[in-house]
Design a protein around this motif. Structure first.
Motif, PDB file in Angstrom:
ATOM      1  N   ALA A  54      22.400 -25.253 -10.195  1.00 52.68           N
ATOM      2  CA  ALA A  54      21.739 -24.246 -11.027  1.00 52.68           C
ATOM      3  C   ALA A  54      22.522 -22.942 -10.919  1.00 52.68           C
ATOM      4  O   ALA A  54      23.082 -22.628  -9.864  1.00 52.68           O
ATOM      5  CB  ALA A  54      20.302 -24.036 -10.572  1.00 52.68           C
ATOM      6  N   LEU A  55      22.534 -22.194 -12.022  1.00 50.99           N
ATOM      7  CA  LEU A  55      23.219 -20.905 -12.078  1.00 50.99           C
ATOM      8  C   LEU A  55      22.389 -19.999 -12.981  1.00 50.99           C
ATOM      9  O   LEU A  55      22.077 -20.376 -14.113  1.00 50.99           O
ATOM     10  CB  LEU A  55      24.632 -21.060 -12.631  1.00 50.99           C
ATOM     11  CG  LEU A  55      25.407 -19.794 -12.987  1.00 50.99           C
ATOM     12  CD1 LEU A  55      25.650 -18.931 -11.757  1.00 50.99           C
ATOM     13  CD2 LEU A  55      26.729 -20.155 -13.635  1.00 50.99           C
ATOM     14  N   GLU A  56      22.014 -18.847 -12.459  1.00 47.28           N
ATOM     15  CA  GLU A  56      21.266 -17.873 -13.243  1.00 47.28           C
ATOM     16  C   GLU A  56      21.861 -16.501 -12.998  1.00 47.28           C
ATOM     17  O   GLU A  56      21.993 -16.074 -11.852  1.00 47.28           O
ATOM     18  CB  GLU A  56      19.784 -17.894 -12.852  1.00 47.28           C
ATOM     19  CG  GLU A  56      18.919 -16.978 -13.668  1.00 47.28           C
ATOM     20  CD  GLU A  56      18.803 -17.403 -15.130  1.00 47.28           C
ATOM     21  OE1 GLU A  56      18.700 -16.505 -15.990  1.00 47.28           O
ATOM     22  OE2 GLU A  56      18.823 -18.615 -15.406  1.00 47.28           O
ATOM     23  N   ILE A  57      22.221 -15.837 -14.088  1.00 44.05           N
ATOM     24  CA  ILE A  57      22.790 -14.500 -13.986  1.00 44.05           C
ATOM     25  C   ILE A  57      21.801 -13.531 -14.615  1.00 44.05           C
ATOM     26  O   ILE A  57      21.477 -13.643 -15.804  1.00 44.05           O
ATOM     27  CB  ILE A  57      24.159 -14.420 -14.698  1.00 44.05           C
ATOM     28  CG1 ILE A  57      25.126 -15.422 -14.060  1.00 44.05           C
ATOM     29  CG2 ILE A  57      24.707 -13.008 -14.636  1.00 44.05           C
ATOM     30  CD1 ILE A  57      26.458 -15.556 -14.767  1.00 44.05           C
ATOM     31  N   VAL A  58      21.288 -12.614 -13.801  1.00 44.76           N
ATOM     32  CA  VAL A  58      20.394 -11.572 -14.296  1.00 44.76           C
ATOM     33  C   VAL A  58      21.168 -10.253 -14.289  1.00 44.76           C
ATOM     34  O   VAL A  58      22.314 -10.210 -13.843  1.00 44.76           O
ATOM     35  CB  VAL A  58      19.085 -11.505 -13.483  1.00 44.76           C
ATOM     36  CG1 VAL A  58      18.254 -12.758 -13.696  1.00 44.76           C
ATOM     37  CG2 VAL A  58      19.348 -11.314 -12.023  1.00 44.76           C
ATOM     38  N   ASP A  59      20.553  -9.189 -14.787  1.00 47.49           N
ATOM     39  CA  ASP A  59      21.284  -7.933 -14.995  1.00 47.49           C
ATOM     40  C   ASP A  59      22.048  -7.430 -13.779  1.00 47.49           C
ATOM     41  O   ASP A  59      23.153  -6.918 -13.909  1.00 47.49           O
ATOM     42  CB  ASP A  59      20.337  -6.835 -15.483  1.00 47.49           C
ATOM     43  CG  ASP A  59      19.919  -7.041 -16.930  1.00 47.49           C
ATOM     44  OD1 ASP A  59      20.461  -7.951 -17.586  1.00 47.49           O
ATOM     45  OD2 ASP A  59      19.049  -6.284 -17.392  1.00 47.49           O
TER      46      ASP A  59
END
Length: 154
Positions: A54-59
């Motif tokens: 899984a990969l999640e990029i937030v601000d």
């Protein structure tokens, strides 16, 4: 996720990593930078043989759930991810150099936690049960040193 067989072992090494840009700037609000960062992490992991679950990029930070070979250390994996992504993002987005004039995109810290399919209680139970079996076998040998404790003492 499943266990893997290696030349001299059997297991799984997965970590949840959180990487934060220096000064916690919100650089990933820019959709182009965010997309490029995602592609870069995928490329680095493919090149190094890491598997992204899984990969999640937030601000202002990145979450990675990554698996790697036991011959790699966590520090080495983080070094490739942070160093490689920093270098490639600076090449693709030279405007980032104005904000990060020192040359470092990522903060020096990191969050990491190993992830697996068993709980700490399961492992404690397994160790305790194996200790009981070996305790019965070793009672006759009396090979414990003075002051040495067994797992049940904790």
């Amino acid at each position: 996720m499943e266990l893997n067989s290696f030349s001299h072992g059997y297991g799984q090494i997965t970590y949840h990593l959180v990487l934060v840009p220096k000064y916690r700037y919100n650089i990933f609000y820019n959709k182009r930078i965010k997309k490029d960062c995602e592609l870069i992490f995928n490329n680095i992991c493919n090149e190094q043989g890491y598997k992204i679950h899984a990969l999640e990029i937030v601000d202002d930070h990145v979450h990675l759930f990554v698996e790697f070979h036991p011959s790699n250390s966590l520090s080495e994996v983080v070094q490739y991810l942070k160093g490689g992504s920093s270098y490639r993002l600076f090449k693709l987005h030279p405007e980032l150099k104005k904000r990060y004039w020192g040359g470092s995109l990522w903060s020096s810290g990191k969050f990491y936690r190993s992830v697996g399919n068993v709980t700490a209680d399961t492992i404690k139970h397994y160790i305790k049960e194996s200790q009981k079996k070996s305790k019965a076998e070793s009672k006759s040998s009396k090979s414990m040193k003075p002051g040495q404790r067994i797992i049940e003492d904790f």
